[in-house]
Design a protein around this motif. Sequence first.
Motif, mmCIF file in Angstrom:
data_model
loop_
_atom_site.group_PDB
_atom_site.id
_atom_site.type_symbol
_atom_site.label_atom_id
_atom_site.label_comp_id
_atom_site.label_asym_id
_atom_site.label_seq_id
_atom_site.Cartn_x
_atom_site.Cartn_y
_atom_site.Cartn_z
ATOM 1 N N LEU A 114 0.840 -1.195 0.000
ATOM 2 C CA LEU A 114 0.000 0.000 0.000
ATOM 3 C C LEU A 114 0.877 1.247 0.000
ATOM 4 O O LEU A 114 1.794 1.369 0.809
ATOM 5 N N GLU A 115 0.596 2.167 -0.903
ATOM 6 C CA GLU A 115 1.386 3.393 -0.971
ATOM 7 C C GLU A 115 1.049 4.348 0.169
ATOM 8 O O GLU A 115 1.941 4.968 0.754
ATOM 9 N N ALA A 116 -0.219 4.492 0.454
ATOM 10 C CA ALA A 116 -0.655 5.394 1.528
ATOM 11 C C ALA A 116 -1.750 4.706 2.325
ATOM 12 O O ALA A 116 -2.939 4.923 2.080
ATOM 13 N N PRO A 117 -1.377 3.831 3.271
ATOM 14 C CA PRO A 117 -2.400 3.085 4.028
ATOM 15 C C PRO A 117 -3.291 4.007 4.836
ATOM 16 O O PRO A 117 -2.835 5.015 5.383
ATOM 17 N N SER A 118 -4.557 3.663 4.888
ATOM 18 C CA SER A 118 -5.523 4.434 5.663
ATOM 19 C C SER A 118 -5.393 4.095 7.143
ATOM 20 O O SER A 118 -4.648 3.192 7.540
ATOM 21 N N GLU A 119 -6.137 4.836 7.966
ATOM 22 C CA GLU A 119 -6.147 4.554 9.398
ATOM 23 C C GLU A 119 -6.628 3.129 9.672
ATOM 24 O O GLU A 119 -6.087 2.425 10.523
ATOM 25 N N GLY A 120 -7.658 2.711 8.930
ATOM 26 C CA GLY A 120 -8.181 1.359 9.110
ATOM 27 C C GLY A 120 -7.175 0.301 8.734
ATOM 28 O O GLY A 120 -7.026 -0.714 9.426
ATOM 29 N N GLU A 121 -6.456 0.509 7.633
ATOM 30 C CA GLU A 121 -5.448 -0.468 7.193
ATOM 31 C C GLU A 121 -4.282 -0.530 8.172
ATOM 32 O O GLU A 121 -3.733 -1.609 8.429
ATOM 33 N N LYS A 122 -3.906 0.613 8.731
ATOM 34 C CA LYS A 122 -2.872 0.604 9.774
ATOM 35 C C LYS A 122 -3.342 -0.178 10.997
ATOM 36 O O LYS A 122 -2.564 -0.912 11.627
ATOM 37 N N THR A 123 -4.624 -0.025 11.327
ATOM 38 C CA THR A 123 -5.170 -0.746 12.475
ATOM 39 C C THR A 123 -5.162 -2.246 12.242
ATOM 40 O O THR A 123 -4.819 -3.029 13.133
ATOM 41 N N PHE A 124 -5.533 -2.678 11.026
ATOM 42 C CA PHE A 124 -5.469 -4.103 10.690
ATOM 43 C C PHE A 124 -4.051 -4.640 10.872
ATOM 44 O O PHE A 124 -3.847 -5.743 11.400
ATOM 45 N N ALA A 125 -3.066 -3.875 10.425
ATOM 46 C CA ALA A 125 -1.670 -4.309 10.543
ATOM 47 C C ALA A 125 -1.250 -4.439 12.000
ATOM 48 O O ALA A 125 -0.545 -5.392 12.375
ATOM 49 N N LEU A 126 -1.689 -3.517 12.847
ATOM 50 C CA LEU A 126 -1.314 -3.572 14.258
ATOM 51 C C LEU A 126 -2.074 -4.656 15.011
ATOM 52 O O LEU A 126 -1.553 -5.234 15.970
ATOM 53 N N ILE A 127 -3.305 -4.945 14.597
ATOM 54 C CA ILE A 127 -4.015 -6.099 15.162
ATOM 55 C C ILE A 127 -3.229 -7.370 14.867
ATOM 56 O O ILE A 127 -3.031 -8.227 15.743
ATOM 57 N N THR A 128 -2.759 -7.489 13.622
ATOM 58 C CA THR A 128 -1.970 -8.661 13.244
ATOM 59 C C THR A 128 -0.682 -8.741 14.047
ATOM 60 O O THR A 128 -0.295 -9.818 14.516
ATOM 61 N N ALA A 129 -0.010 -7.605 14.231
ATOM 62 C CA ALA A 129 1.231 -7.589 15.012
ATOM 63 C C ALA A 129 0.986 -8.048 16.441
ATOM 64 O O ALA A 129 1.780 -8.810 17.012
ATOM 65 N N THR A 130 -0.117 -7.604 17.031
ATOM 66 C CA THR A 130 -0.443 -8.002 18.403
ATOM 67 C C THR A 130 -0.746 -9.495 18.486
ATOM 68 O O THR A 130 -0.361 -10.169 19.452
ATOM 69 N N CYS A 131 -1.440 -10.016 17.481
ATOM 70 C CA CYS A 131 -1.739 -11.453 17.461
ATOM 71 C C CYS A 131 -0.472 -12.279 17.273
ATOM 72 O O CYS A 131 -0.305 -13.333 17.907
ATOM 73 N N VAL A 132 0.437 -11.807 16.426
ATOM 74 C CA VAL A 132 1.722 -12.500 16.242
ATOM 75 C C VAL A 132 2.515 -12.486 17.545
ATOM 76 O O VAL A 132 3.113 -13.500 17.947
ATOM 77 N N PHE A 133 2.521 -11.346 18.221
ATOM 78 C CA PHE A 133 3.181 -11.255 19.534
ATOM 79 C C PHE A 133 2.614 -12.307 20.484
ATOM 80 O O PHE A 133 3.364 -13.005 21.184
ATOM 81 N N THR A 134 1.293 -12.449 20.492
ATOM 82 C CA THR A 134 0.653 -13.436 21.372
ATOM 83 C C THR A 134 1.060 -14.851 21.000
ATOM 84 O O THR A 134 1.279 -15.699 21.878
ATOM 85 N N LEU A 135 1.173 -15.124 19.703
ATOM 86 C CA LEU A 135 1.546 -16.462 19.239
ATOM 87 C C LEU A 135 2.995 -16.817 19.582
ATOM 88 O O LEU A 135 3.371 -17.990 19.511
ATOM 89 N N LEU A 136 3.794 -15.834 19.943
ATOM 90 C CA LEU A 136 5.198 -16.089 20.277
ATOM 91 C C LEU A 136 5.461 -16.156 21.782
ATOM 92 O O LEU A 136 6.582 -16.462 22.197
ATOM 93 N N LEU A 137 4.440 -15.912 22.592
ATOM 94 C CA LEU A 137 4.661 -15.820 24.037
ATOM 95 C C LEU A 137 5.027 -17.153 24.678
ATOM 96 O O LEU A 137 5.586 -17.175 25.777
ATOM 97 N N PHE A 138 4.718 -18.262 24.016
ATOM 98 C CA PHE A 138 5.025 -19.568 24.601
ATOM 99 C C PHE A 138 6.507 -19.903 24.525
ATOM 100 O O PHE A 138 6.995 -20.786 25.252
ATOM 101 N N VAL A 139 7.238 -19.233 23.636
ATOM 102 C CA VAL A 139 8.616 -19.635 23.334
ATOM 103 C C VAL A 139 9.534 -19.571 24.558
ATOM 104 O O VAL A 139 10.225 -20.562 24.863
#
Length: 226
Positions: free
Chosen positions: A69-94
């Motif tokens: 995306l060249e200029a992500p919207s606020e909503g698209e940024k939010t989707f990306a950060l939701i994904t980042a938070t979920c990935v963080f959660t998936l790594l907590l067991f390590v």
Amino acid sequence: MAAAGIALSAHGLGVVGLAGPAAVFCCGRLVHFFGAILNPPFARTLGFVAGWAASMYVAYLVYGAYSALEAPSEGEKTFALITATCVFTLLLFVPYDLGRIPANGILKLTYYNDIVESDWLVRGKAAHLNMAKENLPPFVGIFLVAARLQSFDELAVQGAPQLALYFLAARCFHYLAAYVNVPFARTVGFVAGWAVCMCCAYLVALELLNLSLIHISEPTRLLSIS
């Protein structure tokens, strides 16, 4: 919940090719479920790894779509950060799973039995469960609604990406505080994450109220014109 958050964010960003990872995830969780019941070595672990890998692959697709995306919207940024938070959660067991290996060995960790755990491992697992079971579901639900509202031209939950980033930072602090075990540190991280979610929920409620008022006023305006 982490897998659902990643998948819904992928859908919000228009990621295609999700059927394959979804099938792998479902099969992996079935293997994990029956592996837990039958309890043979490695069966439950294989099911878990398959589902985990499918979720991480979808997260990779999300960031591929987001980076294009060249200029992500606020909503698209939010989707990306939701994904980042979920990935963080998936790594907590390590950390705590690796910490179990010296006292138990790898084989003993692949099926249910009496596992030797030190206090810091117990605290790490508790912090993981606190995130995955108690804090991630409301976060994903609230921020997905905030991101979806960006698709309406009349509405915008201002600051949703920043709030999502604050939540992720608070939960990182909470997780580290669980290992360090300093008085009040873990509580501060929890309260900060909770406050961020409540703030975003308040903003979402305001925008939904505005949306309802728009729909109510529109027919009235048309009647007055006619």
